[in-house]
Design an enzyme around this catalytic site. Structure first.
Site, short mmCIF file in Angstrom:
data_model
loop_
_atom_site.label_atom_id
_atom_site.label_comp_id
_atom_site.label_asym_id
_atom_site.label_seq_id
_atom_site.Cartn_x
_atom_site.Cartn_y
_atom_site.Cartn_z
N CYS B 184 -1.86 6.14 5.79
CA CYS B 184 -2.06 6.35 4.35
C CYS B 184 -1.94 7.84 4.04
O CYS B 184 -1.33 8.24 3.03
CB CYS B 184 -3.45 5.88 3.93
N HIS B 188 -0.04 9.96 1.08
CA HIS B 188 -0.92 10.25 -0.04
C HIS B 188 -1.76 11.52 0.14
O HIS B 188 -2.56 11.85 -0.73
CB HIS B 188 -1.82 9.04 -0.32
N ARG B 227 -2.57 -4.23 -2.96
CA ARG B 227 -1.73 -3.04 -2.76
C ARG B 227 -1.81 -2.56 -1.33
O ARG B 227 -0.81 -2.14 -0.75
CB ARG B 227 -2.15 -1.93 -3.74
N CYS B 231 1.36 -2.15 1.19
CA CYS B 231 1.64 -0.90 1.91
C CYS B 231 1.77 -1.16 3.40
O CYS B 231 2.64 -0.59 4.08
CB CYS B 231 0.53 0.13 1.65
#
Lengths: 114, 270
Positions: B184, B188, B227, B231
């Site tokens: 992640c 991000h 979501r 991902c």
């Protein structure tokens, strides 16, 4: 972190992906034309075992199960070369999925923003 | 088991949730010095002026309006036993999104808003909604909508189980996974503000504030865990089940990292 550093991280991630794939050379694949029901069964069982070991660490990859399903379907039709190839691909991915989990367990803290 | 694999590696001193939050805020302040911390609640729209303009135009006729309306109807409809969702939540279930997820000390695990909604149903003899159901997303959307402007304040109580859940979420956030070997954080944190195809990658700071979300590519509203699963699939990892302990812990960590920002869900995204 600068843009350059971010791009460098993405490049390193891509290189690691290549490195993870490099291990494929140490396990020879079944030569095309030499597969049989027995070679398929062995490859399939090895892949399922490897898949379970990746799942133990909650790190299965997306395509392992579909590869094994497709392999099984091809084997039922007697297409052992194709089936064995897919089973060996699933084995390759499952082994690397487990290796990834082991490596990340030791490394993830080094990525945490300080 | 994963921690047992730290063979011979002494980990750096553990930072607590408050230190992690401050470090993440400092990181994004350095990356985006012209953006106020409060603006990170708007995600990628805080970083991309063109996308922000388009988003603001969409907000004139927001695509999540129907889901909010449906959620309001569901919320107000009594169960067969005459009780209502309002009976299960503090403040009648209005303006409570900012306190979810939370660590349930009695159950010993993280509870999300969606879990709380279904727990309310089953405690009153109703069948739980499927975690991917439109009804559950609509209820979550309505409750998020009533909470707009409330400030996220998710606590990690002084309990080793709560800290373990937080750390598990943190581990998931920073661990690379899938055949594409992305975490992640790769997208991000390190690549926040950069483009992934045509879209601007949103920063981790403030990421959960606008969920549940109407995604144009879904054509409907969906939860944060939906979501997450998407991902996972996109990096070629096998996703966990929605509302699993793994995703609940990930949401717990991510929401603690957004403490101090306002609820602005439900949101609209590409």
């Amino acid at each position: 972190m600068t843009f350059t550093a971010a791009a460098r991280s993405l490049l390193l991630a891509a290189l690691l992906l290549v490195a993870l794939g490099a291990g494929a050379a140490d396990r020879p694949a079944t030569p095309w034309g030499e597969a049989s029901a027995e070679t398929f069964a062995a490859a399939y069982q090895a892949a399922q075992t490897a898949r379970a070991r990746a799942a133990e660490l909650a790190n299965e990859w997306r395509d392992i199960a579909p590869l094994l399903r497709d392999a099984e379907a091809l084997a039922r039709q007697g297409q052992y070369d194709e089936a064995t190839a897919l089973a060996e691909q699933a084995l390759f991915q499952a082994e690397r999925a487990r290796a990834q989990a082991v490596e990340q367990a030791a490394r993830w803290r080094s990525y945490v923003v300080q | 088991m994963l921690s047992a694999l730290l063979l011979g590696h002494a980990p750096p001193a553990l930072a607590g949730p408050e230190q992690d939050l401050q470090a993440l805020r400092d990181y994004f302040a350095r990356r985006f010095p012209d953006i106020d911390v409060a603006a990170f609640a708007d995600g990628a729209y805080a970083l991309d002026a063109d996308a922000r303009a388009q988003w603001q135009a969409v907000e004139d006729f927001p695509p999540y309006e129907l889901a909010v309306s449906e959620g309001e109807t569901l919320f107000a409809t009594p169960f067969a036993n005459g009780r209502r969702y309002a009976d299960c939540f503090a403040n009648g279930g209005i303006a409570v999104r900012q306190n979810h997820p939370y660590f349930d000390l009695e159950a010993g695990r993280v509870k999300t808003l969606e879990m709380a909604i279904n727990a309310c149903r089953t405690s009153h003899g109703e069948v739980a909604y499927a975690w991917s159901s439109a009804e559950l997303a609509a209820l979550s959307a309505y409750m998020a909508y009533t909470s707009r402007g409330q400030v996220f304040d998710v606590q990690v109580p002084d309990d080793p189980r709560a800290l373990a859940a937080y750390e598990d979420g943190k581990r998931q956030f920073y661990s690379k996974r899938g055949q594409l070997n992305f975490s992640c954080a790769n997208c991000h944190v390190q690549a926040a503000g950069l483009k992934l195809r045509a879209e601007t990658l949103s920063p981790a700071l403030g990421q959960p504030t606008h969920f549940p979300v109407y995604r144009t590519q879904w054509g409907e509203i969906g939860t944060l865990h939906r979501r997450y699963a998407e991902c996972y699939v996109q990096v070629r990892a096998r996703p966990h089940p929605l509302q699993s302990e793994a995703y609940a812990n990930l949401e717990y960590f991510q929401t603690v990292m957004s403490n101090g920002l306002v609820v602005n869900g439900p949101g609209a995204r590409p």
